[in-house]
Structures are given as C-alpha cells and as structure tokens.
Design an enzyme around this catalytic site. Structure first.
Site, mmCIF file in Angstrom:
data_model
loop_
_atom_site.group_PDB
_atom_site.id
_atom_site.type_symbol
_atom_site.label_atom_id
_atom_site.label_comp_id
_atom_site.label_asym_id
_atom_site.label_seq_id
_atom_site.Cartn_x
_atom_site.Cartn_y
_atom_site.Cartn_z
ATOM 1 N N ASN A 111 0.821 -1.211 0.000
ATOM 2 C CA ASN A 111 0.000 0.000 0.000
ATOM 3 C C ASN A 111 0.851 1.255 0.000
ATOM 4 O OD1 ASN A 111 -2.819 -1.100 0.288
ATOM 5 N ND2 ASN A 111 -1.841 -2.071 2.062
ATOM 6 N N ARG B 182 0.582 5.364 0.955
ATOM 7 C CA ARG B 182 -0.214 6.375 1.645
ATOM 8 C C ARG B 182 0.460 7.737 1.529
ATOM 9 N NH1 ARG B 182 -1.284 4.576 7.567
ATOM 10 N NH2 ARG B 182 0.955 4.109 7.487
ATOM 11 N N ASP C 180 12.008 3.423 5.419
ATOM 12 C CA ASP C 180 10.832 3.343 6.293
ATOM 13 C C ASP C 180 11.240 3.090 7.751
ATOM 14 O OD1 ASP C 180 11.689 0.770 5.688
ATOM 15 O OD2 ASP C 180 9.824 0.176 4.702
#
Lengths: 334, 334
Positions: free
Chosen positions: B14, B16, B113
């Site tokens: 995903n 975002r 991340d």
C-alpha cells in the site's frame, strides 16, 4: 599568539602532562610515576602542580585554552566521576573533574582514556589523513576500550558509557569476562586474553617472565614473535582474536555505518597476524560491509568502509586529552 | 499560516500520502494499493499525482514545507537510490529521490521506512513523551529494521545503512539469515521468524492459513494468542525472540548508551511474552545497562536506560516521512 592546551594522561602506572598546539605539536612534556597507592588527593595534587609548571612556562608566549584530562574508566560524563576503575584501585567515586577544578583556575575537561585516543585518531591520526570526521577506535590493551567520534565530536551517550565495544555478546559460549558477561571481544583480543590463552595452551616461553600490566603487553608481543616465526598455536591465538574482532566490527558496521574504524593498543602491533581473519569474518557477517567494501581492505577508498591500524601509538591518549579544550564546541541546537 | 508537509509511506502493498502539521496532526490522507507490478515509473506517477492533490487542497490556507518519502530499504542516502529492495522486486537501482524531484516542483527528502519510524517515535512518540531526543528504534515486522536518532537527527552513516540492527552476529550457530550471516536478530524476532519456528515445531493451527506478508503478521499474532493461552511451545518461541532481543540490545546499549530504545512492528504487540526474557538477557550481558538500570524496567526514569514499546503503531512510517521536511536542518559545523 598561538593557542595551546594542556593534556593529561592519567594512567595506572604513569602520569603525563603535555602542552600541545591545535595541530598536535608538542611544546612541553612532564612525566612521572602516578604512585596511585598514595591516594587520589596526593595524585591529583601532583598532577595539578605539573599542570601549573607547564602553564607557567608557556603562558607568556601562547594563549591558553584549558586543561583536558584522560582518565582510566569507567567514568560518568560530563561530570567526570570514576566508578570502580580497575586500573585505579581505591578511586571509586572520585569526582575527578571537580577535584581538579577546585585546584586550578582554568577550564577543565575530563574524559576516558579510550575516548581520548579516539578523538586524537580522528583529529590528528587516521581521520585527518583520510579527511573523515567520524570513526570508531578500538584499543586493544590490557582490556579492550573504545570511543566513537561522530561529525568531529565524541559521542558520550546518556552517561559517558558509549563506545564500550570491548563488551557485549559476541561468542555466547565463550570465556567469562570481567564485565559479568561471556565471550566479549575483550576475552579474545586484549593483551591479557592472548597471554591467558597462551598459558592455557602451555606456550610457556611466551608467558613465563611477567605477570603485571607491562609484562602482559610484553608477553603479548613475545607471543606475536612466536606466531611470526611460524608457531601454529601462537598463530591460532591471534587468528581467534581476529575472528572476534571481525564479529565485533560486523555489529559496529551494521549499527553505525562509519567511514573509518581504527584499531590501536599494544595488540594492534600484531595486525598482520589477526587482520586477514578479521576481514574474512567481517565480510561474512556484515552485508553492510559488503555493500561498501573497498577493493583492497588495506587501501583507503573514499565512500567505502575502512578499517586500519591507529596512527598515533601510545601518545594518542595524551594528544586526545589536549584536543578536548581545542575542539570547537558543538553549536546549540536549532 | 500554519506550516504543513506531505509524508509518503511507500509500502510493498500500500501507498499512503498524508499531510501533517509540525505537531503531527493529520490534515489529509490518501491511500491506495501500490501496484508495484506496474513498475517504478507508474507507481511514482501515481504517488506524485496524489501529492499534488493533497498539496492543492491545503496550500491556500497553509504554508508548505516539502515532501518526505519513506521507502522500503536498503537505499543509499542522501541520494535515495534503492538497492535490491526485497519488498519492491524490480526496483533495484531506482533513483527514487531524483525520480520524484523531476516530477514535482517542491523540496523532496527520501529515507528508509525504518528510519522514518525512528524519527517519528523520537519527535512525536516515546521520545517526545519522555523528553529525550536520542533513541534507537527496532521494528519487528516481516524483517527486523532499525533507525538511530542522535540529538534529534537521524544518523545515516556513510551511505545510509546505519541502524541495521536486525543483522549482525548474535547467536553464531543460529539459523541462516537472508543477509548472508547466521543467527541475526531477524531470524529470531521478526514475524517471519516466529512463524517459521512455529511451522518447524508443528504448531499448525497458528500457521495454516496464510503465507503472504499480511498472513505472516496474522500468523504471528495467532501464535501470540496461543502463547497467551498457555501453549508452552508458543511461549518458548517468544522467549527465544526475547533472548535474541536482549542480546541485540546489550550490544546497542554498550555501544551507543542511549536514553531510549523503542520496539515497534507487529511482533511488538506480544511485548508481555518476550519482554521479561529480553530484560533478563540484557541485564546479564550489558554492564552498561546494569550501571544505568531503572528500578522498574517498565517505568521511565530520567537518566536511566529505558526500553519500551513504540507508541505510534503503523502510522509511524508515514508520520516520520512527514517530519523530514519539518525537522530543523543541522547547523553547519563550527
């Protein structure tokens, strides 16, 4: 007027007080036995008297920046309080910085001898040579000490214990360590460790003569000579030290990703005996090293991870202590 | 006008895009599947379109600071180039920062991340809660990632690989790791590792349903439920993870001596299952921890070493990415 500072190397056996310029040029040196048995007050009195003598000789012709003192650890920072230092028995709880500050009218910095060696290597040794301002220095002496310099300044951590790279789990089923753990780098790569192993393996010739600190260093050097001459058991002891160093470096490289790691202290003289195994183990256990590996591990390459012998020898601690008052303060945070 | 930034959490599944204030208040969020199979160019096009949409909605009423992107690693820093990222197959060599900068007229920061989660935890999570600006965050997810924040800023190291605390020698005779070494923290404490161990031990109920990334996290959670319900084998798997975490922390504490270590990611939900063993092992192997140990390991004490669960959950990466443009730049060196 040229700026100078006074560095102090407070050792368990000897005490040295030296005046240096910013470029590390020595202007003056006084050395005498520490005589630690006379107690902290007497030793600190002698130290401060020597500092005053050195200061007096230079202050008319030079600008004075202050006093830096390198002490055996562990000590908490920035307050400079000693905590059961193994090389200064009876000094537990001595507030070294306060004691010196009370005796002298000048700014005083106190830090650990291992940190001092790291700072000197960065400012005046291998760091200066390669143009990098971050490194980790590992000192292979009676014990294994360490210091970390990041962007030109020592990283102290929460209370001054950062850089204790000689301790921590490496080889879990290894011998017990004085720190309470097992299999630390110190039980494989210190002078004490290689000599202890030689005794265990009945390499008597290397270890018969001396049992004090100086003797340990001497015996480690003798053992290195035996290894250089081809003694297989002596060689295996240094290879084991190299393996442990490779494991320790693998953790450091993966955690810190520094451009430079320097190895100093008496055992580092046996570089040719332990380095090949050290590099092989590091390559095996650190993918971060493999990602930034120089073509030749003994050749510095900009942008790659470099591991080398320290440059400054036994003067590193004294030089680093002298650098403390001369290092520009970190700027206040934005 | 209030300042805002746009953070991007580029995940393998995903993507975002969120707008946040300096205090971490969310002003806007767009989320959609990454669709990594469509290739880097298409994914980066979609990302930049979403950034433009979010920017357009807020720019009339807020001052814009820039775009921060958190990406799966490994990637080199500060250039933001991906190197065979396991969670983005086919993205090897993608110059992520350049690609985004070419598509957008605003300042762009790119980071990993794991680093983003560490920065967010420091600025808005446990670091903010305890008033400290240095920490190491360990993220126990599909793999084990890490990030180090020192004096309020990420420590990148030589080429962005700093904080790889999931890898490096811990338990030398342990299972092989994807990094090429053996016995790394990742092979004991990642979601993948606890589920693999459950399969090896025939705890079928916990691991029958899913084999993809989301399923691995789900299975780790199921295994934790079994352990909570008293299953001795499931408990032993989490205890082993705790032991490995304690060893890893012992090395980190001895090296960095930070005030705070936070543990996040899916496996951290099983804190009560692994933390007792983690603290026991840490105490055994780190004298630096023992020197700065809080009376109660679960209670923060100023001046002591604190280890706790991360506060920000799955939003940490997005929040940290948004913080990148808002973090004051380090001052130039003196």
């Amino acid at each position: 007027m040229e700026v100078f500072s006074i560095g102090v190397d407070l050792g368990g056996s000897n005490l040295r007080v030296g005046a240096f310029t910013v470029r590390g040029e020595r202007l003056k040196l006084i050395a005498f036995p520490t005589n630690a048995a006379s107690g902290p007050a007497a030793v600190i009195d002698s130290m401060c008297e020597a500092i005053r003598v050195v200061h007096e000789e230079l202050v008319a012709t030079h600008e004075f920046a202050g006093v830096g003192v390198g002490s055996p650890g562990p000590l908490s920072l920035p307050d400079g309080v000693l905590h059961q230092p193994p090389n200064l028995p009876g000094w537990d709880g001595v507030e070294l910085r306060r004691e010196i500050t009370e005796r002298l009218p000048w700014p005083v910095w106190v830090n650990s001898d291992a940190n001092m060696a790291a700072l000197a290597e960065c400012r005046l040794g291998a760091g200066a040579e390669y143009g990098v301002d971050s490194l980790c220095m590992i000192t292979l002496g009676t014990g294994v000490g360490g210091g970390i310099v990041l962007d030109g300044h020592l990283w102290h951590g929460l209370n001054g214990a950062a850089g204790e790279v000689g301790h921590g789990p490496l080889i879990l089923n290894g011998p017990p360590c004085a720190c309470g753990a097992r299999g630390c780098l110190e039980v494989y790569a210190s002078a004490t460790a290689v000599v202890r192993r030689a005794r265990e393996l009945n390499l008597v010739a290397a270890t018969e003569a001396h049992s004090d600190e100086a003797g340990t260093q001497l015996n480690a050097a003798k053992l290195a000579q035996m290894a250089e001459a081809g003694d297989a058991v002596a060689r295996s002891i240094y290879e084991q030290a190299g393996h442990a160093l490779g494991l320790g470096l693998a953790n450091l490289v993966n955690t810190l990703n520094l451009p430079l790691y320097t190895i100093g202290g008496g055992v580092s003289a046996a570089w040719n005996l332990f380095a090949p195994r050290m590099f092989a183990t590091l390559e095996e256990f650190s993918y971060v090293y493999r990602m930034s590996q120089p073509r030749d591990p003994n050749q510095y390459e900009a942008g790659k991870t470099h591991i080398c012998r320290a440059r400054l020898g036994s003067d590193a601690g004294l030089l680093g202590a002298a650098m403390l008052p001369l290092v520009p303060r970190p700027l206040p945070r934005a």
